[in-house]
Enzyme design. Sequence first.
Site, PDB file in Angstrom:
ATOM      1  N   ARG A  62     -79.582 -34.568 -31.827  1.00 30.02           N
ATOM      2  CA  ARG A  62     -78.859 -34.435 -30.566  1.00 30.02           C
ATOM      3  C   ARG A  62     -77.819 -33.320 -30.638  1.00 30.02           C
ATOM      4  NH1 ARG A  62     -77.549 -40.480 -28.079  1.00 30.02           N
ATOM      5  NH2 ARG A  62     -79.721 -41.083 -27.690  1.00 30.02           N
ATOM      6  N   ASP A 121     -74.306 -44.490 -13.337  1.00 27.51           N
ATOM      7  CA  ASP A 121     -74.026 -45.714 -14.090  1.00 27.51           C
ATOM      8  C   ASP A 121     -73.333 -46.743 -13.199  1.00 27.51           C
ATOM      9  OD1 ASP A 121     -74.535 -44.556 -17.026  1.00 27.51           O
ATOM     10  OD2 ASP A 121     -73.342 -43.121 -15.893  1.00 27.51           O
ATOM     11  N   ARG A 167     -75.856 -48.314 -11.069  1.00 28.24           N
ATOM     12  CA  ARG A 167     -76.621 -49.291 -11.851  1.00 28.24           C
ATOM     13  C   ARG A 167     -75.827 -50.586 -12.019  1.00 28.24           C
ATOM     14  NH1 ARG A 167     -78.510 -44.668 -16.125  1.00 28.24           N
ATOM     15  NH2 ARG A 167     -80.520 -44.152 -15.156  1.00 28.24           N
ATOM     16  N   HIS A 172     -70.519 -40.590 -19.803  1.00 25.60           N
ATOM     17  CA  HIS A 172     -71.857 -40.915 -19.320  1.00 25.60           C
ATOM     18  C   HIS A 172     -72.751 -40.966 -20.551  1.00 25.60           C
ATOM     19  CE1 HIS A 172     -75.574 -41.030 -17.141  1.00 25.60           C
ATOM     20  NE2 HIS A 172     -75.972 -39.850 -17.597  1.00 25.60           N
TER      21      HIS A 172
END
Length: 318
Positions: free
Chosen positions: A91, A152, A155, A179
């Site tokens: 990453r 988010d 959600r 996030h």
Amino acid sequence: MTTSIKGKVAIVGAGNVGATTAFALMNSGTVSEIALIDINREKAEGEAMDLSHGGAFVEPVDVYVGDYEDCWDADVVVITAGASQKPGESRMELLERNVDIFEDMVPQITDRIDPETVLLVVTNPVDILSYVTWEVSNLPHERIIGSGTVLDTARFKQVLSQHCDVAAQNVHAYVIGEHGDSEVPVWSSAHLAGMPFDDFCSACLRDCGPDIKDELSEKIAGAAYEIIDKKGATNYAVALATAEIIDAIVRDEDTILTVSTLMQGQHGLDDVYLSLPSVVNRRGVRQVLEYDLTDEEHEQLHASAETLQDRLDELDLR
């Protein structure tokens, strides 16, 4: 507050998220002009053609392929461009490549940009890349915002809606911080019909159990992973979230959204981009709202900020 529509949006990146955002904007009727910009011009041309063929079914909107110059007079520039992760790539390696892309791309976007244009970063990791965009641009931080935890938060509302069996529009709750994995659902301010979540559960005689908040929090945090595992990417909900932010900007709505913005002392945090409820209008972020958190939520927010600050330090951006 006004509701006038000028309505030019430039979308840099015509991949799944960029193209779906253009589709969402067409259906919203907010904008009259959408420029699609991509290093793969043929891909952008195909998306623009496909979208424009639906013009008879929506409010008048001109969708076309553009260049960086088309960003200069846009109301909002949406950045969805970025590198995809290669097999075996970490990453951090992916992040370093995206930082290099942004350091080259953003100055071309902002070269002669209108001082009132707002840049909206959607590419992940959105908090880090929003900070990078601010660092390499000539715009004030209020006009450089990230999509943050707007999705988010949606959600969170949907999960509570399903659990409590009420419409999502009747749920008020926020996710703050990064996030990403360290995001913080703010249970202390979650409420339905003006009632705190705990009180609502008691009133509707639901036996939630002592672990329900942890279970629902895990569903929120794991949603993107589950979708990516099942279909390979997320694009619909993030496009709708992006369109919601664009509406707030173009329509000068003063809407409260959990966008990612620069911290300047809020909750003791400085020099890092993350999400808190913020008033968003034609000038970008008008105000970041600082409200009471429990001690646990405050600690979680600081841990989330430290995660982001550590990545910034690794990248040597400050």
